[in-house]
Write a protein that holds these residues in place. Structure first.
Motif, PDB file in Angstrom:
ATOM      1  N   MET A   1      61.390  17.986 -25.124  1.00 39.70           N
ATOM      2  CA  MET A   1      62.167  16.654 -25.166  1.00 39.70           C
ATOM      3  C   MET A   1      63.774  16.802 -25.591  1.00 39.70           C
ATOM      4  SD  MET A   1      61.823  13.193 -27.119  1.00 39.70           S
ATOM      5  CE  MET A   1      61.240  13.539 -28.209  1.00 39.70           C
ATOM      6  N   TYR A   7      63.229  10.938 -23.916  1.00 39.29           N
ATOM      7  CA  TYR A   7      62.936  10.252 -25.199  1.00 39.29           C
ATOM      8  C   TYR A   7      62.450   8.500 -24.457  1.00 39.29           C
ATOM      9  CZ  TYR A   7      62.718   7.428 -29.556  1.00 39.29           C
ATOM     10  OH  TYR A   7      62.512   6.432 -30.472  1.00 39.29           O
ATOM     11  N   LYS A  10      59.712   8.596 -22.669  1.00 43.60           N
ATOM     12  CA  LYS A  10      57.897   8.816 -23.600  1.00 43.60           C
ATOM     13  C   LYS A  10      57.350   7.730 -24.230  1.00 43.60           C
ATOM     14  CE  LYS A  10      58.356  13.604 -24.550  1.00 43.60           C
ATOM     15  NZ  LYS A  10      56.175  13.843 -23.085  1.00 43.60           N
ATOM     16  N   ASN A  41      62.769  15.412 -32.637  1.00 49.61           N
ATOM     17  CA  ASN A  41      61.957  14.391 -32.159  1.00 49.61           C
ATOM     18  C   ASN A  41      62.572  12.744 -32.170  1.00 49.61           C
ATOM     19  OD1 ASN A  41      60.313  15.815 -31.085  1.00 49.61           O
ATOM     20  ND2 ASN A  41      58.740  15.910 -32.450  1.00 49.61           N
ATOM     21  N   GLN A  42      63.882  12.604 -32.494  1.00 48.86           N
ATOM     22  CA  GLN A  42      64.754  11.604 -32.803  1.00 48.86           C
ATOM     23  C   GLN A  42      65.810  11.608 -32.036  1.00 48.86           C
ATOM     24  OE1 GLN A  42      62.365   8.890 -33.611  1.00 48.86           O
ATOM     25  NE2 GLN A  42      61.231  10.055 -33.935  1.00 48.86           N
TER      26      GLN A  42
END
Length: 123
Positions: A1, A7, A10, A41-42
């Protein structure tokens, strides 16, 4: 990602995905100089390679993480807006309108307060 679009794609719940898209579009309009990136992942937004704010999603809310200094400074305003927080993040319930004025104040404070910061996180 690698991007905000990745993002968003998902996020399973279409209503949550749409709300986060609105928030991220607002970020782009209000703070065009901030750079978006995905880390841990943010989605995060930075200024001169220093962290300004991060986002995450949960079942009942999305959260913003502007660092503990900002949460502490705005604690009363956060509570007055009807939100809850921990030391490091503020929870924005999916079923309540986003208080963009509060969000803007927290981001503006962080940009100003970290103007001379030379590290990603505050020391």
């Amino acid at each position: 990602m690698e991007t905000i679009s990745d993002y968003l794609a998902k996020i399973d719940n279409p209503e949550h995905r749409a709300q986060m898209e609105v928030v991220f579009n607002w970020m782009k309009e209000e703070f065009p100089d901030l750079k978006s990136k995905i880390a841990w992942n943010q989605p995060m937004f930075t200024d001169h390679d220093t962290f300004i704010i991060g986002f995450s999603i949960a079942k009942n809310n999305f959260a913003v993480s502007p660092e503990a200094v900002v949460v502490a400074r705005f604690s009363e305003a956060i509570k007055a807006a009807g939100y809850t927080h921990t030391a490091n993040l503020v929870r924005f319930p999916w079923d309540k309108p986003v208080n963009y004025d509060l969000l803007k104040e927290m981001i503006e404070f962080n940009v100003s307060d970290k103007a001379d910061c030379e590290t990603f996180w505050r020391k």
